[in-house]
Scaffold this active site. Structure first.
Site, PDB file in Angstrom:
ATOM      1  N   PHE A 168       0.756  -1.229   0.074  1.00 39.32           N
ATOM      2  CA  PHE A 168      -0.160   0.180   0.059  1.00 39.32           C
ATOM      3  C   PHE A 168       0.781   1.320  -0.045  1.00 39.32           C
ATOM      4  O   PHE A 168       0.420   2.335  -0.437  1.00 39.32           O
ATOM      5  CB  PHE A 168      -0.970   0.149   1.311  1.00 39.32           C
ATOM      6  N   SER A 245       5.331  -6.881   3.455  1.00 37.15           N
ATOM      7  CA  SER A 245       6.026  -7.144   4.602  1.00 37.15           C
ATOM      8  C   SER A 245       6.640  -8.555   4.584  1.00 37.15           C
ATOM      9  O   SER A 245       6.505  -9.485   3.784  1.00 37.15           O
ATOM     10  CB  SER A 245       4.806  -7.277   5.617  1.00 37.15           C
ATOM     11  N   CYS A 300       9.400   1.500   3.488  1.00 35.28           N
ATOM     12  CA  CYS A 300      10.294   0.566   3.856  1.00 35.28           C
ATOM     13  C   CYS A 300      11.723   1.135   4.174  1.00 35.28           C
ATOM     14  O   CYS A 300      12.698   0.507   4.614  1.00 35.28           O
ATOM     15  CB  CYS A 300      10.229  -0.383   2.716  1.00 35.28           C
TER      16      CYS A 300
HETATM   17  P1  NAD Z   1       1.293  -6.746   3.025  1.00 37.38           P
HETATM   18  O1  NAD Z   1       2.537  -7.746   2.985  1.00 37.38           O
HETATM   19  O2  NAD Z   1       0.443  -6.331   4.285  1.00 37.38           O
HETATM   20  O3  NAD Z   1       0.894  -6.590   1.697  1.00 37.38           O
HETATM   21  C1  NAD Z   1       1.679  -6.746   0.364  1.00 37.38           C
HETATM   22  C2  NAD Z   1       0.725  -7.363  -0.753  1.00 37.38           C
HETATM   23  O4  NAD Z   1       0.328  -8.345  -0.054  1.00 37.38           O
HETATM   24  C3  NAD Z   1      -0.674  -6.793  -0.926  1.00 37.38           C
HETATM   25  O5  NAD Z   1      -0.889  -6.670  -2.305  1.00 37.38           O
HETATM   26  C4  NAD Z   1      -1.586  -7.444  -0.317  1.00 37.38           C
HETATM   27  O6  NAD Z   1      -2.767  -7.562  -0.865  1.00 37.38           O
HETATM   28  C5  NAD Z   1      -0.855  -8.965  -0.414  1.00 37.38           C
HETATM   29  N1  NAD Z   1      -1.276  -9.617   1.266  1.00 37.38           N
HETATM   30  C6  NAD Z   1      -1.354  -9.365   2.098  1.00 37.38           C
HETATM   31  N2  NAD Z   1      -1.666 -10.347   3.005  1.00 37.38           N
HETATM   32  C7  NAD Z   1      -1.828 -11.415   2.053  1.00 37.38           C
HETATM   33  C8  NAD Z   1      -1.546 -12.895   2.284  1.00 37.38           C
HETATM   34  N3  NAD Z   1      -2.159 -13.374   3.874  1.00 37.38           N
HETATM   35  N4  NAD Z   1      -1.576 -13.717   1.531  1.00 37.38           N
HETATM   36  C9  NAD Z   1      -1.087 -13.149   0.382  1.00 37.38           C
HETATM   37  N5  NAD Z   1      -1.196 -11.942  -0.082  1.00 37.38           N
HETATM   38  C10 NAD Z   1      -1.331 -11.081   0.934  1.00 37.38           C
HETATM   39  O7  NAD Z   1       2.092  -5.111   3.104  1.00 37.38           O
HETATM   40  P2  NAD Z   1       1.784  -3.718   3.171  1.00 37.38           P
HETATM   41  O8  NAD Z   1       1.053  -3.449   4.532  1.00 37.38           O
HETATM   42  O9  NAD Z   1       0.604  -3.632   1.960  1.00 37.38           O
HETATM   43  O10 NAD Z   1       3.005  -2.959   2.811  1.00 37.38           O
HETATM   44  C11 NAD Z   1       3.733  -2.600   4.067  1.00 37.38           C
HETATM   45  C12 NAD Z   1       4.858  -3.440   4.111  1.00 37.38           C
HETATM   46  O11 NAD Z   1       5.664  -3.399   2.937  1.00 37.38           O
HETATM   47  C13 NAD Z   1       6.028  -3.061   5.083  1.00 37.38           C
HETATM   48  O12 NAD Z   1       6.452  -4.131   5.805  1.00 37.38           O
HETATM   49  C14 NAD Z   1       7.126  -2.311   4.233  1.00 37.38           C
HETATM   50  O13 NAD Z   1       8.488  -2.438   4.796  1.00 37.38           O
HETATM   51  C15 NAD Z   1       6.927  -3.261   3.155  1.00 37.38           C
HETATM   52  N6  NAD Z   1       7.731  -2.743   1.616  1.00 37.38           N
HETATM   53  C16 NAD Z   1       8.811  -2.986   1.609  1.00 37.38           C
HETATM   54  C17 NAD Z   1       9.627  -2.369   0.695  1.00 37.38           C
HETATM   55  C18 NAD Z   1      10.796  -3.146  -0.110  1.00 37.38           C
HETATM   56  O14 NAD Z   1      11.399  -2.627  -0.943  1.00 37.38           O
HETATM   57  N7  NAD Z   1      11.545  -3.950   0.814  1.00 37.38           N
HETATM   58  C19 NAD Z   1       9.078  -1.417  -0.018  1.00 37.38           C
HETATM   59  C20 NAD Z   1       7.582  -1.094   0.067  1.00 37.38           C
HETATM   60  C21 NAD Z   1       7.071  -1.626   1.419  1.00 37.38           C
END
Ligand code: NAD
Length: 514
Positions: A168, A245, A300
């Site tokens: 997000f 995440s 992140c």
């Molecule tokens: P998230 O992991 O909750 O969601 C990411 C994606 O996974 C979304 O599209 C979501 O729909 C999907 N998802 C969520 N739960 C799922 C499940 N149980 N099974 C399958 N798919 C699922 O992450 P978020 O809250 O949207 O974003 C924030 C996180 O992203 C933070 O941890 C941040 O550090 C990380 N992030 C990392 C980077 C990087 O480059 N390393 C960049 C941006 C964000």
């Protein structure tokens, strides 16, 4: 952030409220209404009210999008590099022209302030610009006369249908990290954006169509775990890029690779910024405040912990504290706002809970954002500061992903370095010092993928690649830049000769080059 165990289907029922905009899929060059009967609410975080309802795809709907992408692949990979480059230039121009339109969608659904949203689109644009150089990026190697009359050369070819699953916090930029290089390489693409702020993806899809991209090359399916699992298991998805995440990244990597896919899965972070006693304290404080509270800490690469070494601590904390009351928190469309709300009420409450657990576990709460948050229904939390954080506290162990900065105090550089290298994450890190020798030693010693020297958020430029170490990345490819091109292509090596048929004979020996 979503926990791995979160169940699908826990979503608001379909609404007939006309102030709530339905958000549909984009498949084969057109809007496709969802048929699963499931939607998820999208909020305007500054107002704290629902503004949209996004379709959540069923397994069948994901399958339909993948079929379109697969059918388009044969013709798309056949398009010349010259034409693909021209299309990328057209896309670049349109995204540039509509930068503010995209940014406004980010403000409306994510909550970040407009200037920050414009910065996000600009950093994504840089990856599109990098992909405009695709003819050069896909150049192979050639060895003439590797053996007598034999030439050897390498080529790189697209992998097929690529899926992107995005978080997000960067609803425009992170998808651009993926689709721009992937389609430039000749792949077709299915994007599953975050269900929290999905509109920018559909808007971008319309721009790609306007730029002349053939229908079916770029598709968007919205959804939750159902859609993600369908992509992970679909036999026609060749490669999958994920950013989100750590628990979900690990799951994506394990499940995707088990189903025979190439996977890069970027996870969460806990980014430390070391401040040595010789650093310019005012500059370090400016950097810490900017990097901790920008985008309300929902980055992140946000600095989450400042590690003050030796006697830097008191002066640094005083300098940080002095800056906090001057930060304007408010609606992202108000030009005066420097920091917006958190993405949802639930996330805001979870972030705020670290102030209580921090206090209970022995940290000093120097600023409590609950006391300074703007009034109203928005998901606001003001800037928050914890001092004397230690490694056993939840506020240290968890990626808070909000405007809560922790300060740790240590006696030496070695102690500060050990903190970072013992941490399970390894995304970004930074050191503030005037001593070039120590900075160089830090760059040599530290276990993290992206290192800043007097730079608090060292996001690599588009012609390098982005990625962390340890629990911040699963898979061996970083994203965008040269590693992105490598990830979205497969290598082939051709050995060729044009002998005189008169010299031909049977030879069962292993081919020799000498
Ligand atoms: P998230 O992991 O909750 O969601 C990411 C994606 O996974 C979304 O599209 C979501 O729909 C999907 N998802 C969520 N739960 C799922 C499940 N149980 N099974 C399958 N798919 C699922 O992450 P978020 O809250 O949207 O974003 C924030 C996180 O992203 C933070 O941890 C941040 O550090 C990380 N992030 C990392 C980077 C990087 O480059 N390393 C960049 C941006 C964000």
């Amino acid at each position: 952030m979503t926990e791995l165990a979160s169940a699908p289907g826990e979503h608001a029922p379909e609404t007939t409220d006309t102030s709530i905009t339905p958000i549909h899929h984009w498949v084969g060059g057109r809007i496709v209404e969802g048929t699963s009967g499931r939607t998820s609410p999208v909020f305007n975080p500054s107002m704290g009210r629902q503004s949209g309802a996004v379709d959540l795809a069923s397994v069948e709907e994901v399958g339909q999008a993948v079929t379109v992408a697969k059918e388009t692949f044969a013709s798309w990979r056949n398009v010349s590099l010259a034409k693909r480059a021209e299309l990328m230039f057209n896309i670049r121009e349109l995204v540039h022209t509509h930068k503010q339109d995209i940014a406004k969608l980010l403000v409306a659904e994510h909550g970040k302030v407009l200037s920050d949203a414009m910065g996000e689109v600009t950093r994504g644009l840089e990856v599109i610009e990098f992909a405009c150089g695709i003819p050069t990026l896909l150049k192979g190697e050639f060895s003439e006369q590797a053996s007598t009359g034999v030439d050897v050369y390498s080529i790189r070819q697209p992998v097929g249908v690529v899926a992107g699953i995005t978080p997000f916090n960067f609803p425009a930029m992170v998808p651009m990290w993926m689709w721009a290089p992937a389609i430039a390489c000749g792949n077709t693409f299915v994007l599953k954006p975050s269900e929290k702020d999905p509109s920018a993806s559909v808007f971008t899809a319309e721009l790609l169509r306007e730029a002349g991209l053939p229908d079916g090359v770029f598709n968007v399916v919205h959804g939750d775990k159902v859609a993600v699992d369908a992509l992970l298991e679909h036999p026609d998805i060749a490669a999958l890029s994920f950013v989100g995440s750590t628990p979900i990244a690990r799951y994506i990597y394990e499940t995707g690779t088990k189903h025979g896919k190439r996977v890069q899965a970027l996870g969460g972070a806990k980014n430390h910024m070391i401040v040595l006693p010789d650093a310019d304290i005012e500059m370090a404080a400016d950097a810490a405040v900017s990097a901790a509270y920008g985008s309300a800490g929902e980055r992140c690469m946000a600095v989450s912990v400042v590690v003050a070494v030796g006697d830097a601590g008191d002066a640094l904390v005083a300098a940080i504290k002095e800056r906090l009351p001057k930060i304007t928190v408010g609606d992202g469309m108000d030009p005066a706002s420097e920091m917006g709300p958190l993405v949802t009420q639930a996330h805001r409450d979870k972030v705020a809970s670290y102030l209580d657990s921090g206090a209970q576990q022995g940290a000093s709460v120097l600023a409590d954002g609950r006391e300074t948050a703007p009034a109203g229904d928005g998901f606001f939390l003001g800037v928050s500061l914890l001092d004397n954080v230690t490694t056993d506290m939840d506020a240290y162990r968890d990626e808070i992903f909000g405007p809560v900065l922790g300060v740790m105090r240590v006696d030496s550089y070695d102690e500060a370095l050990k903190l970072i290298n013992d941490n399970p994450y390894g995304n970004g890190t930074a050191i503030f010092t005037r001593d070039g020798g120590v900075a160089r030693q830090f760059q040599f010693d530290v276990e993290a993928g992206m290192v800043g020297i007097n730079v608090p958020i060292p996001v690599p430029v588009a012609y390098y690649s982005f990625g962390g170490w340890n629990a911040s990345l699963f898979g061996d490819s970083h994203i965008y830049g040269p590693e992105g091109i490598h990830f979205y292509t497969r290598g082939k090596v051709v050995t060729s000769r044009w002998p005189d048929p008169a010299t031909s004979k049977v030879d069962l020996g292993f081919p020799q080059t000498r």
